[in-house]
Design an enzyme around this catalytic site. Sequence first.
Site, mmCIF file in Angstrom:
data_model
loop_
_atom_site.group_PDB
_atom_site.id
_atom_site.type_symbol
_atom_site.label_atom_id
_atom_site.label_comp_id
_atom_site.label_asym_id
_atom_site.label_seq_id
_atom_site.Cartn_x
_atom_site.Cartn_y
_atom_site.Cartn_z
ATOM 1 N N LYS A 146 6.371 -3.985 -3.401
ATOM 2 C CA LYS A 146 7.947 -3.762 -3.461
ATOM 3 C C LYS A 146 8.413 -4.092 -1.953
ATOM 4 O O LYS A 146 9.137 -4.680 -1.730
ATOM 5 C CB LYS A 146 8.173 -2.355 -4.016
ATOM 6 N N GLU A 172 18.575 -16.718 -6.691
ATOM 7 C CA GLU A 172 18.337 -15.415 -7.028
ATOM 8 C C GLU A 172 17.725 -15.340 -8.539
ATOM 9 O O GLU A 172 16.898 -14.894 -8.805
ATOM 10 C CB GLU A 172 19.401 -14.557 -6.894
ATOM 11 N N TRP A 177 -2.590 -2.553 -1.726
ATOM 12 C CA TRP A 177 -2.289 -4.302 -1.983
ATOM 13 C C TRP A 177 -3.110 -4.743 -0.689
ATOM 14 O O TRP A 177 -2.875 -4.468 0.396
ATOM 15 C CB TRP A 177 -0.669 -4.375 -1.545
ATOM 16 N N HIS A 200 19.837 -35.648 -4.092
ATOM 17 C CA HIS A 200 18.908 -36.122 -2.780
ATOM 18 C C HIS A 200 17.587 -35.427 -2.846
ATOM 19 O O HIS A 200 16.628 -35.428 -1.902
ATOM 20 C CB HIS A 200 19.470 -35.130 -1.580
ATOM 21 N N GLU A 244 9.122 -14.474 -10.156
ATOM 22 C CA GLU A 244 8.503 -13.281 -9.683
ATOM 23 C C GLU A 244 7.728 -12.554 -10.858
ATOM 24 O O GLU A 244 6.602 -12.070 -10.810
ATOM 25 C CB GLU A 244 9.521 -12.170 -9.246
ATOM 26 N N ARG A 246 4.158 -0.291 -4.887
ATOM 27 C CA ARG A 246 3.925 -0.776 -3.574
ATOM 28 C C ARG A 246 2.631 -1.504 -3.418
ATOM 29 O O ARG A 246 2.154 -2.000 -2.488
ATOM 30 C CB ARG A 246 3.740 0.516 -2.308
ATOM 31 N N CYS A 280 0.932 -1.197 -0.082
ATOM 32 C CA CYS A 280 -0.125 -0.071 -0.019
ATOM 33 C C CYS A 280 0.819 1.224 -0.145
ATOM 34 O O CYS A 280 2.074 1.361 0.630
ATOM 35 C CB CYS A 280 -1.061 0.205 1.149
ATOM 36 N N LYS A 328 13.873 -14.443 -9.399
ATOM 37 C CA LYS A 328 13.543 -13.309 -10.684
ATOM 38 C C LYS A 328 12.631 -13.909 -11.485
ATOM 39 O O LYS A 328 11.553 -13.386 -11.974
ATOM 40 C CB LYS A 328 14.703 -12.896 -11.392
ATOM 41 N N ASN A 378 -1.787 2.118 5.659
ATOM 42 C CA ASN A 378 -0.970 0.972 5.167
ATOM 43 C C ASN A 378 -0.479 0.107 6.440
ATOM 44 O O ASN A 378 -0.189 0.790 7.322
ATOM 45 C CB ASN A 378 0.289 1.420 4.452
ATOM 46 N N GLY A 379 -0.679 -1.072 6.509
ATOM 47 C CA GLY A 379 -0.255 -2.241 7.386
ATOM 48 C C GLY A 379 -1.675 -2.937 7.713
ATOM 49 O O GLY A 379 -2.443 -3.252 7.081
HETATM 50 O O1 M6R Z 1 13.421 -3.826 0.890
HETATM 51 P P1 M6R Z 1 13.818 -5.430 1.182
HETATM 52 O O2 M6R Z 1 15.092 -5.543 0.599
HETATM 53 O O3 M6R Z 1 13.749 -5.496 2.531
HETATM 54 O O4 M6R Z 1 12.787 -6.172 0.674
HETATM 55 C C1 M6R Z 1 13.207 -7.705 0.644
HETATM 56 C C2 M6R Z 1 12.137 -8.373 -0.281
HETATM 57 O O5 M6R Z 1 10.750 -8.249 0.085
HETATM 58 C C3 M6R Z 1 12.476 -8.268 -1.722
HETATM 59 O O6 M6R Z 1 13.983 -8.677 -1.934
HETATM 60 C C4 M6R Z 1 11.714 -9.333 -2.567
HETATM 61 O O7 M6R Z 1 11.859 -10.354 -2.457
HETATM 62 C C5 M6R Z 1 11.840 -8.495 -4.244
HETATM 63 N N1 M6R Z 1 10.557 -8.387 -4.696
HETATM 64 C C6 M6R Z 1 12.869 -9.237 -4.974
HETATM 65 O O8 M6R Z 1 12.942 -8.962 -6.491
#
Ligand code: M6R
Length: 625
Positions: free
Chosen positions: A620, A496, A87, A519, A503, A27, A2, A500, A113-114
């Site tokens: 985000k 990672e 969100w 395993h 996501e 956000r 949010c 990516k 937000n929260g």
């Molecule tokens: O702001 P932060 O680095 O604490 O955020 C952590 C994760 O939410 C963030 O890295 C998330 O996994 C991203 N969407 C990755 O692309």
Amino acid sequence: MCGIVGATGSSRVVDVLLSGMARLEYRGYDSAGVALVVGTPGEEGAPELTSLWRARRAEGTKSVADLAASIEVPEGIVHAGIGHVRWATHGRPDEHNAHPHLDCTGRVAVVHNGIIENFATLAAHLVDEGHRLASETDTEVVAHLLESRIATGESLTGALRAVIALIEGTFAIAAVHADDPDVIVAARRVSPLIVGRSDGSGLVASDIPAILGETREVFSLDDDHVAEVRPGSITVTGLDGRTVGPRPMTVEWDLEEAEKGGYDDFMSKEIREQPTAVADTLRGRLSGDGRVLLDEERLTISELREVDKVFIVACGSSYHAGLVAKYAIEHWARLPVEIDIASEFRYRDPVLDSQTLVVGVSQSGETVDTIQAMRGAAEQGAKTLVISNVVDSSMARESDAVLYTRAGPELCVAATKTHLAQVTALQVLALHLAQVRGSLYPEESAQLIEDLRSMPARVEEVISRAPAVSEVAGAVAGAKDFLFLGRHVGYPVALEGALKLKEISYLRAEGYPAGELKHGPIALIEEGVVVVAIATLRSDLLPKMLGNIEEVKSRGATVVVVATDGDGASVVRADHVLWVPPVPHSLFSPIVDVVPLQLLAYELARLRGNDVDRPRNLAKTVTVE
Ligand code: M6R
């Protein structure tokens, strides 16, 4: 999660809100809405009449654009307004749950937000008192609680102070009241919120880029402080009503940095900004006498020297950067390192004391799990250090030491340049700890920092190979299952790369340490599965990875190998190769190896027609647990 924006005293309140909301859309993009306090002249010299006007849209990823295109602002003076991108947590992402929420009189509007954890109890009391709740959200109780306090004669500010004392959970709240047309009140607990002012206007926002076009005079709010924002003035009070000074924040970013600058999307812009992000993160890290420097160090050298154990806590891509740091700190500083997903660390009763250093890694510096993990660590007496991209973020303010990644604002939900900057900053931290502990000679650590300075050019080189990555993406575009394999620091790269891909392309992708293949995960291998193997390894590990490639190849997988230029032996069994330049030290290899995987994810997502900047279900900054 949010985004909140508020503006008062400007002749362009609606524009300020809509452009701020567009910048906050990363956000949350389930819905968007604004509430405006509008004044119309009273008849024949009678005082101005003020009322609240509200518009909301729930159009998925187009909600702010749709709102901007379709609203017709009523005639009159717009004194103040609040806007919100959502969100969804409580209540479906539809229009009637979209913020702002109103009280029964329709004269108080609230954005939030929260999560208000005790909202069900509060809502039940409100209903007993005769309030009519119109949504399924936790937020709406705030509007009605404010209404009740205002009915007893309290000001909006006094009412908000009383209301936040009743709320359990985390929040950033902004509210307006038609009876006090120029005022926005705002408060926060854990969830991010800043306030700003300029030339007779006042501003509220979830983060800096949202109001960067309006002001650089920005202040942070502490937990449970309430800001009364008027045109040109901000007054902050604690729960006891006493005034506390607003805390100025350093704004290092330009508006231009927060815009697309000719690229199709923020993700491709941010991928291409990586060489600069790495170079800027390294800027000024060596003193004239060869010492490795952090940004803020409220710890003495002898306190750091006492550290006998390091914990790293982070989430998502930041966690993967932290994993690289575990290898670097153990290797160079010879300190034992444990790494935890922040939400697990917090609840698992870790053994900490004053000789423990807890390192939080967070792009935003506002991720609730990481903030709470760090707070828990500090309460147990541990020393805390944060790697943050946002200057003066909550985590930066609360930690004993800070190392900033200077990547500039990152607006694509999927982290790219901040991840690379984090890996770089964590290498700097490892070398700093090594110097303090004397596990490396000063000239060795200084030389390694110098070697790091060659990394931006190498990253630039990988980015220039994007057309080759597009070809590989085209070749594997039909696949639905991806397995990323790595060893040593190639393992976090595999994690990672898989994150990516899932996501932004919504394809099934898992990252594994290659040694774990037999395993379990090898059972998944069949015709049509794509295995991405990170094979830029130290010479003692490379033969093992080549063995893993044989194993998956012989079971029908299509194999994409990330290999170092000139290493013909590693690619003999590859169907496709993503070449990367060599690096001066094997611990630096994640800085180049992850880049082709970002590009691969980007290309596959685009081929599937996805919005790469705003992937479904994600936001985000995760500010709710
Ligand atoms: O702001 P932060 O680095 O604490 O955020 C952590 C994760 O939410 C963030 O890295 C998330 O996994 C991203 N969407 C990755 O692309």
